[in-house]
Write a protein that holds these residues in place. Structure first.
Motif, short mmCIF file in Angstrom:
data_model
loop_
_atom_site.label_atom_id
_atom_site.label_comp_id
_atom_site.label_asym_id
_atom_site.label_seq_id
_atom_site.Cartn_x
_atom_site.Cartn_y
_atom_site.Cartn_z
N SER A 53 0.84 -1.21 0.00
CA SER A 53 0.00 0.00 0.00
C SER A 53 0.86 1.25 0.00
O SER A 53 0.51 2.26 -0.62
N PHE A 54 2.00 1.19 0.68
CA PHE A 54 2.88 2.36 0.76
C PHE A 54 3.45 2.69 -0.63
O PHE A 54 3.44 3.85 -1.06
N ILE A 55 3.94 1.69 -1.34
CA ILE A 55 4.48 1.91 -2.69
C ILE A 55 3.40 2.43 -3.62
O ILE A 55 3.63 3.35 -4.42
N ASN A 56 2.20 1.87 -3.51
CA ASN A 56 1.10 2.31 -4.39
C ASN A 56 0.74 3.78 -4.19
O ASN A 56 0.43 4.49 -5.15
N VAL A 57 0.77 4.24 -2.94
CA VAL A 57 0.40 5.63 -2.70
C VAL A 57 1.53 6.58 -3.11
O VAL A 57 1.29 7.69 -3.57
N ILE A 58 2.78 6.15 -2.96
CA ILE A 58 3.92 6.96 -3.41
C ILE A 58 3.87 7.13 -4.93
O ILE A 58 4.15 8.21 -5.47
N LYS A 59 3.49 6.08 -5.64
CA LYS A 59 3.45 6.11 -7.11
C LYS A 59 2.53 7.19 -7.66
O LYS A 59 2.78 7.73 -8.74
N ILE A 60 1.46 7.51 -6.93
CA ILE A 60 0.46 8.45 -7.45
C ILE A 60 0.56 9.82 -6.78
O ILE A 60 -0.41 10.58 -6.74
N THR A 61 1.74 10.16 -6.25
CA THR A 61 1.93 11.41 -5.52
C THR A 61 3.03 12.26 -6.14
O THR A 61 4.07 11.73 -6.55
N LYS A 62 2.80 13.57 -6.21
CA LYS A 62 3.85 14.48 -6.68
C LYS A 62 4.85 14.80 -5.58
O LYS A 62 6.06 14.74 -5.78
N TYR A 63 4.32 15.18 -4.40
CA TYR A 63 5.17 15.54 -3.26
C TYR A 63 4.77 14.68 -2.06
O TYR A 63 3.61 14.72 -1.63
N THR A 115 8.86 10.60 -7.47
CA THR A 115 8.07 11.43 -6.56
C THR A 115 9.01 12.33 -5.77
O THR A 115 10.03 11.86 -5.26
N LYS A 116 8.69 13.61 -5.69
CA LYS A 116 9.51 14.54 -4.93
C LYS A 116 9.38 14.24 -3.43
O LYS A 116 8.27 14.17 -2.90
N SER A 117 10.51 14.07 -2.79
CA SER A 117 10.51 13.66 -1.38
C SER A 117 10.87 14.82 -0.46
O SER A 117 11.75 15.62 -0.75
N ILE A 118 10.15 14.89 0.67
CA ILE A 118 10.40 15.86 1.72
C ILE A 118 10.44 15.09 3.04
O ILE A 118 9.57 14.26 3.30
N ILE A 119 11.46 15.34 3.85
CA ILE A 119 11.52 14.72 5.17
C ILE A 119 11.74 15.81 6.21
O ILE A 119 12.64 16.63 6.07
N THR A 120 10.90 15.82 7.25
CA THR A 120 11.19 16.65 8.41
C THR A 120 11.93 15.78 9.42
O THR A 120 11.40 14.76 9.87
#
Length: 329
Positions: free
Chosen positions: A50-60, A83-88
């Motif tokens: 599920s995690f990979i599937n949601v990352i696939k359809i996300t811009k940020y 997918t553009k990644s942001i980490i706090t």
């Protein structure tokens, strides 16, 4: 070709124990309040598929996690699916063991936008990634919080018996990489045992300290179940953050907003109006408490414009710079 959703927030909810989970809960409440469109992935129900599937359809995708291994895994998945990644990075960079610090710095190097929460971490991160941003992790609470009557009565009774009421909190009992107690609660208990005219409230929502602290004096109260901390602050004269390591403490910002005195160790950068002390110097801490006992509380300091909160200004700039439709008006 499928159309990607614009913003995905990744974190844990709704158990409000610990600064990261509280930050995530308040972030999604804030985004709802200002009508920013987003999706949320709850790490409490994580599975790889599920995690990979949601990352696939996300811009940020914006991750809030304290795990170096998961942060690195997240960046790799984002790279694979463009997918553009942001980490706090909640907490101080470099606070783990050598192996986990190495993994953490790899994620800093690979992530598109690393967000750190103090200058010390910024100067470390910027050597690996020029896109590093330093901003406060503080988001004010969107709702009025209350305490159970039983807890409130105990605090009121304690307040009647002491001249100066101090509170502290700890999400759990934990040691840093040098074997020191991170939250310094035991040190504070030893100090307040010598000063029966001072009161100490220990916010212990995980119950970790209630198992360790026995035969406490009447001037020391442990609240050992999940509860809101803001009403505790509002009943106190002073908040103390006696940590051996730290990030951008949510509780410090809340205490400043409540108008109570704030004392914290100088292990990281602290906000303005925070009294800073050296960790381990009990004489300095005692003298400061004696001084603050004579001082009056300050007026509350509240944020009037939600759009001036750091994370919203960051999202607004991000969306504008990349011509997305998910603008914050």
């Amino acid at each position: 070709m499928y159309k990607k959703n614009e913003l995905l927030i990744i974190g844990r909810k709704p158990i409000l124990i610990g600064g990261v989970t509280i930050h995530v809960s308040r972030l999604i409440s804030l985004l709802d309040k200002v009508n920013v469109l987003y999706d949320f992935y709850d790490l409490n129900i994580f599975n790889v598929y599920s995690f990979i599937n949601v990352i696939k359809i996300t811009k940020y995708a914006h991750l809030h996690s304290s795990s170096p291994l998961f942060r690195f895994f997240f960046v790799l998945i984002c790279k694979i699916f463009n997918t553009k990644s942001i980490i706090t990075y909640h907490g101080d960079l470099g606070r783990f063991s050598s192996f986990y610090n190495l993994i953490d710095y790899l994620s800093v190097r690979l992530v598109d936008i690393p967000i750190v929460i103090n200058k010390k971490s910024y100067f470390r991160a910027i050597m690996y990634n020029n896109e590093t941003i330093c901003m406060s992790a503080y988001i004010p609470n969107m709702y009025v919080e209350t305490l159970d009557v039983s807890i409130l009565n105990k605090i009121n009774e304690l307040k009647k018996c002491v001249n100066f009421l101090v509170c502290t909190n700890a999400s759990s009992y934990a040691l840093d990489k040098y074997g020191k107690e991170i939250y310094g609660v035991k040190i504070l208990v030893d100090l307040f045992r010598k000063h029966p005219d001072w009161g100490l409230i220990i916010s212990d929502p995980s119950g970790g300290y209630s198992k360790l602290l026995c035969n406490l004096e009447k001037n020391i109260l442990v609240i050992s179940k999940p509860h809101s901390f803001i009403p505790v602050l509002e009943k106190s004269d002073c908040f103390v953050r006696y940590t051996s390591t730290d990030g951008d403490s949510l509780s410090i910002h809340e205490a400043l907003n409540c108008g109570v005195h704030v004392v914290a160790t100088n292990v990281v950068d602290r906000p303005e109006n925070v009294y800073q002390v050296l960790h381990g110097d009990i004489d300095q801490l005692t003298s400061l408490f004696q001084h603050l006992e004579l001082e009056g509380v300050k007026p509350k300091c509240e944020i009037d414009d939600l759009l001036e909160i750091d994370i919203l200004k960051f999202y607004k700039k991000l969306f504008l710079d990349n011509n997305t439709n998910n603008l914050i008006s």
